[in-house]
Design a protein around this motif. Structure first.
Motif, short mmCIF file in Angstrom:
data_model
loop_
_atom_site.label_atom_id
_atom_site.label_comp_id
_atom_site.label_asym_id
_atom_site.label_seq_id
_atom_site.Cartn_x
_atom_site.Cartn_y
_atom_site.Cartn_z
N CYS A 226 15.18 49.06 10.16
CA CYS A 226 16.36 49.66 9.51
C CYS A 226 16.82 50.92 10.24
CB CYS A 226 16.00 50.00 8.08
SG CYS A 226 17.29 50.83 7.14
N HIS A 228 18.01 53.51 9.02
CA HIS A 228 17.68 54.74 8.29
C HIS A 228 16.33 55.30 8.69
CE1 HIS A 228 16.31 56.83 4.41
NE2 HIS A 228 17.11 57.67 5.05
N CYS A 249 17.82 46.77 2.68
CA CYS A 249 16.50 47.23 3.12
C CYS A 249 15.55 47.38 1.93
CB CYS A 249 16.65 48.57 3.85
SG CYS A 249 15.06 49.24 4.41
N HIS A 252 14.55 51.84 0.96
CA HIS A 252 15.39 52.78 0.18
C HIS A 252 16.72 52.16 -0.23
CE1 HIS A 252 12.96 55.20 3.15
NE2 HIS A 252 12.49 55.64 2.02
N SER A 254 19.27 50.73 1.50
CA SER A 254 20.48 50.70 2.32
C SER A 254 20.96 49.26 2.47
CB SER A 254 20.21 51.28 3.72
OG SER A 254 20.02 52.66 3.65
S1 FES Z 1 14.32 52.62 5.83
FE1 FES Z 1 15.84 51.27 5.20
S2 FES Z 1 16.89 52.32 3.67
FE2 FES Z 1 15.40 53.71 4.34
#
Ligand code: FES
Length: 293
Positions: A226, A228, A249, A252, A254
């Motif tokens: 991801c 993020h 994801c 968190h 996303s």
């Molecule tokens: S690692 Fe994917 S939303 Fe945070």
């Protein structure tokens, strides 16, 4: 040890977590509406919003420091200080939204960054009050102290971005390790319908995970880490988010549009790296887009 090495030591101090945990909970409580969080993350912009907004207070206060050195220009310096103070509020909110969704070392350093910025902001507010009461000398002392603190804090923010990779796309980093050649991901019939499947591509030394989603005869292939914080997208889900079919994801939440990888829900603010796909004798072939080759 370098100055930046000292910052890494600060990021190791677990004792900070005792103070950070309730603040983080409070930030998450205040910024509860998803739409507000996404706005502050910069999900709509495709780029973190915080560093964009931060230009205004930092630029205004630095410019005010120059103008304050020239007596006839001091009224303009006061105007710039007020501009920076006003801009500091949304800047802090966007930083807090990002900070609450970061990993532990970034949160520790971010707490120092936020504390220093808060003191700098207080000094600038004090400077405005002093200037308003005709105490220009005190006002300048306070604003120069605020400038020094804000500059140091900006360096900490830079360390969080460049050394701790907060705000950077972790998917792009993973993509750099992937082969530039076409990758054979296997027969189309082996892909499950409407859910992410793990495939791997040859990398420099180790395989790079990919997340592939089949929709009928079409397959969308993404870097499996991801953007993020490197969450395993191949363990995520396919969901409708704001009218878009997205890969979500599991860490968190996303959500990335299957069509183009754009973030439709944060905390991610940058797109997910998507591979080019073609079919060859019923097999799915994928490779990195041209910007990586
Ligand atoms: S690692 Fe994917 S939303 Fe945070």
């Amino acid at each position: 040890m370098s100055v930046m090495g000292i910052l890494d030591r600060v990021a190791d101090v677990a004792a900070l977590d005792k103070a950070i945990t309730p603040v983080r909970r409070a930030v998450q409580g205040v910024l509860k509406p998803q739409a507000l969080r996404d706005f502050l993350h910069g999900t709509w912009l495709g780029h973190p919003l915080h560093p964009v907004l931060a230009q205004v207070p930092v630029g205004s206060w630095l410019s005010a420091g120059v103008l304050d050195a020239v007596p006839p220009l001091r009224p303009a310096a006061t105007l710039l200080i007020g501009t920076g103070v006003a801009a500091a509020v949304p800047t802090a909110l966007s930083g807090a939204a990002d900070w609450a969704e970061q990993e532990v070392g970034v949160r520790r350093l971010g707490a120092v960054h936020a504390s220093a910025n808060s003191v700098a902001l207080s000094l600038y507010v004090g400077s405005l009050v002093a200037r308003g009461r005709g105490r220009g000398g005190l006002g300048r002392v306070l604003s120069y102290a605020g400038l020094g603190l804000a500059a140091g804090s900006a360096a900490i923010g830079g360390h969080m971005s460049y050394a701790q990779s907060s705000g950077a796309s972790h998917a792009v980093t993973a993509a750099r390790a992937l082969t530039r050649d076409w990758i054979d991901l296997g027969p189309l019939d082996d892909f499950p319908e409407g859910q992410p499947a793990l495939r791997t591509g040859k990398g420099e030394g180790s395989a790079v995970p990919l997340a592939a989603v089949r929709r009928g005869a079409r397959v969308d292939v993404f870097i499996g880490r991801c953007a993020h914080l490197s969450g395993p997208l191949y363990e995520g889900s396919v969901e409708q988010v704001r009218g878009n079919t997205c890969l979500v994801c599991p860490w968190h939440g996303s959500a990335f549009d299957l069509d183009d990888g754009e973030p439709r829900r944060g905390p991610a603010s940058t797109p997910q790296e998507k591979l080019e796909v073609r079919m060859e004798s019923g097999r799915v072939m994928a490779r990195l887009p041209a910007r990586h080759r």
